[in-house]
Motif scaffolding. Structure first.
Motif, PDB file in Angstrom:
ATOM      1  N   ILE A 240      59.714  43.505  35.135  1.00  0.00           N
ATOM      2  CA  ILE A 240      59.991  44.205  36.393  1.00  0.00           C
ATOM      3  C   ILE A 240      59.160  45.467  36.391  1.00  0.00           C
ATOM      4  N   ARG A 241      58.281  45.560  37.378  1.00  0.00           N
ATOM      5  CA  ARG A 241      57.376  46.713  37.398  1.00  0.00           C
ATOM      6  C   ARG A 241      56.885  46.964  38.816  1.00  0.00           C
ATOM      7  N   GLU A 242      56.008  47.957  38.940  1.00  0.00           N
ATOM      8  CA  GLU A 242      55.429  48.312  40.236  1.00  0.00           C
ATOM      9  C   GLU A 242      54.695  47.119  40.838  1.00  0.00           C
ATOM     10  N   GLU A 243      54.836  46.956  42.153  1.00  0.00           N
ATOM     11  CA  GLU A 243      54.104  45.884  42.823  1.00  0.00           C
ATOM     12  C   GLU A 243      52.598  46.142  42.729  1.00  0.00           C
ATOM     13  N   ASP A 244      51.829  45.126  42.357  1.00  0.00           N
ATOM     14  CA  ASP A 244      50.370  45.294  42.388  1.00  0.00           C
ATOM     15  C   ASP A 244      49.704  43.995  42.822  1.00  0.00           C
ATOM     16  N   GLU A 245      48.372  44.027  42.856  1.00  0.00           N
ATOM     17  CA  GLU A 245      47.613  42.895  43.400  1.00  0.00           C
ATOM     18  C   GLU A 245      47.852  41.597  42.629  1.00  0.00           C
ATOM     19  N   SER A 246      48.125  41.725  41.329  1.00  0.00           N
ATOM     20  CA  SER A 246      48.244  40.514  40.514  1.00  0.00           C
ATOM     21  C   SER A 246      49.556  39.770  40.765  1.00  0.00           C
ATOM     22  N   MET A 247      50.481  40.426  41.454  1.00  0.00           N
ATOM     23  CA  MET A 247      51.775  39.765  41.665  1.00  0.00           C
ATOM     24  C   MET A 247      51.675  38.728  42.764  1.00  0.00           C
ATOM     25  N   GLU A 248      52.511  37.734  42.645  1.00  0.00           N
ATOM     26  CA  GLU A 248      52.481  36.608  43.583  1.00  0.00           C
ATOM     27  C   GLU A 248      52.725  37.023  45.027  1.00  0.00           C
ATOM     28  N   LYS A 249      53.584  37.992  45.233  1.00  0.00           N
ATOM     29  CA  LYS A 249      54.038  38.381  46.572  1.00  0.00           C
ATOM     30  C   LYS A 249      54.513  37.187  47.387  1.00  0.00           C
ATOM     31  N   ALA A 250      55.399  36.431  46.818  1.00  0.00           N
ATOM     32  CA  ALA A 250      55.957  35.300  47.541  1.00  0.00           C
ATOM     33  C   ALA A 250      56.661  35.816  48.788  1.00  0.00           C
ATOM     34  N   VAL A 251      56.606  35.022  49.853  1.00  0.00           N
ATOM     35  CA  VAL A 251      57.306  35.398  51.076  1.00  0.00           C
ATOM     36  C   VAL A 251      58.795  35.539  50.764  1.00  0.00           C
ATOM     37  N   VAL A 252      59.323  34.544  50.043  1.00  0.00           N
ATOM     38  CA  VAL A 252      60.689  34.638  49.542  1.00  0.00           C
ATOM     39  C   VAL A 252      60.645  34.365  48.042  1.00  0.00           C
ATOM     40  N   SER A 253      61.149  35.292  47.238  1.00  0.00           N
ATOM     41  CA  SER A 253      61.143  35.126  45.786  1.00  0.00           C
ATOM     42  C   SER A 253      62.479  34.650  45.266  1.00  0.00           C
TER      43      SER A 253
END
Ligand code: ASP
Ligand code: MG
Length: 402
Positions: A240-253
């Motif tokens: 669990i960390r800061e959101e960044d470009e490498s994260m999936e950014k799923a519409v719904v997680s």
């Protein structure tokens, strides 16, 4: 030497065998070249057991004494763990919250950490010792023992990690990470590799029990990376960390849920400035935590307001409402058996139609929505309690989370 903070939950130290297992993990971490602070919860259901005894003696035990009592669960764990570590030939010292420098405000049973005085912690670490800290407790400015609320050891660990500038805070628990839904409800639930602070905050606030909400707020504020993992395996868990470009950014997680909501509706309130302020001011004064609030369109100078509270707060809410409705000459109704399902995803922000899809999914499952609330990365629906599990499964499938 880098510092690592580990937190072990009650199940992980549930008996002396498990305490030895935890001791081995801690020693191994030190051998890898870390200075280790381990924060520990009370063994198994020790806290519940202490609470049970308190309530056998008093229906409303004085909160100061409750905190003195409850702080002992964690102190037993750290002492036994220190002995286990000594047996393994490593040096350890156990500390109470107060000895570890955990300072809090004066609100007994749900105190907030105001600071960590790290002198003693650093001294022991620099002497080569493993430091074991009793979780869930601190000392107030009045020099009283305080506790941090259920699940509070998570917050102790994060606060110490922040104060020591630790590389990471590992949260060892009985599940191997954060899941797309409660695996007890959804057999196909999947472990998530990474979750942003924002998502985890929403998940913890809407029913995910894996982390105490306050600990996630603290981690976000001080940018402490959390790693939620199992103490029974060596596998990586969820970061669990800061959101960044490498994260999936799923519409719904993830889909989260609660089954302990009650809904209260005030009927035909006078529609004039100050009424809502009075109602919710009085509820706040009665210590009632209000969750969702909806005010209807005003008709002929009156309006209805519905809101939800957790079941435990219902008696206090009713008491306050009896008074308020008497004064205003209005009525209220109660829906006791409610629950809430929520979908959470960082990608939702920039993606239309997510709420609509949620409502359609619930409609197709013949589930009636009673209330709705949203944030930029969450949609929550209050529904009847006995429909909650069905709703969670339907949403998990509709958003392809399995
Ligand atoms: N022992 C406390 C509880 O059961 C605190 C914790 O485990 O974090 O809530
Ligand atoms: Mg916990």
């Amino acid at each position: 030497m880098p510092v690592i903070v580990q937190k072990y939950g009650g199940t992980s130290v549930g008996d002396t065998g498990r305490i030895k297992n935890v001791a081995r993990r801690i020693c191994a971490t030190q051998d890898e070249g870390y200075q280790v602070v381990a924060v520990v919860s009370a063994m198994g259901d020790a806290t519940d057991e202490l609470l049970r005894m308190a309530h056998e003696i008093s229906a409303e035990p004085p909160e100061r004494e409750l905190d003195v009592l409850l702080s002992n669960g964690e102190r037993i764990s750290v002492a036994l763990l220190a002995m286990a570590i000594h047996e393994m030939g490593h040096r350890a010292v156990s500390l109470s919250g107060r000895q570890a420098g955990i300072q809090t405000n004066t609100v007994f049973t749900k105190a907030r950490i105001t600071g960590v005085e790290t002198g003693r912690l650093r001294e022991e670490l620099d002497n080569g010792k493993i430091v074991l800290v009793a979780g869930f407790q601190g000392v107030s400015v009045d020099e009283d023992i305080t506790t941090l609320g259920r699940g509070g050891s998570d917050t102790t660990a994060v606060a110490i990690a922040a104060a020591l500038g630790a590389e990471e805070c590992e949260i060892y628990t009985d599940v191997d990470g954060v899941y797309t839904a409660d695996p007890r409800v959804v057999g196909l639930a999947r472990k998530l590799d990474t979750v942003s602070y924002q998502e985890m905050l929403e998940m913890a606030a809407t029913g995910a029990e894996v982390l105490m909400l306050r600990s996630v707020e603290y981690a976000q504020k001080y940018k402490v990376t959390l790693h939620v993992r199992s103490s029974f395996t060596d596998e990586a868990g969820t970061w669990i960390r800061e959101e960044d470009e490498s994260m999936e950014k799923a519409v719904v997680s993830a889909v989260s849920h609660t089954t302990d909501e009650s809904k209260l509706t005030l009927l035909r309130l006078p529609d004039r400035p100050g009424v809502a302020a009075t109602v919710f001011g009085d509820l706040a004064e009665a210590g009632v935590n209000v969750d969702m609030i909806i005010q209807n369109v005003s008709e002929q100078g009156t309006t209805d307001i519905s809101f939800t509270v957790v079941q435990a707060d219902l008696p206090a809410a009713q008491q306050a409402l009896d008074r308020i409705t008497d004064e205003l000459g209005v009525a209220y109704i109660i829906g006791e058996q409610m629950g809430k399902v929520s979908i959470i995803g960082a990608g939702m922000k920039s993606y239309p139609g997510v709420a609509a899809k949620m409502f359609k999914t619930l409609a197709d499952a013949s589930i009636n929505i009673e209330m709705i609330s949203t944030s930029s990365i969450k949609v929550s629906c209050v529904i009847e309690r006995d429909q909650v599990e069905k709703a969670v499964r339907a949403l998990h499938e509709a958003f392809n989370l399995g």
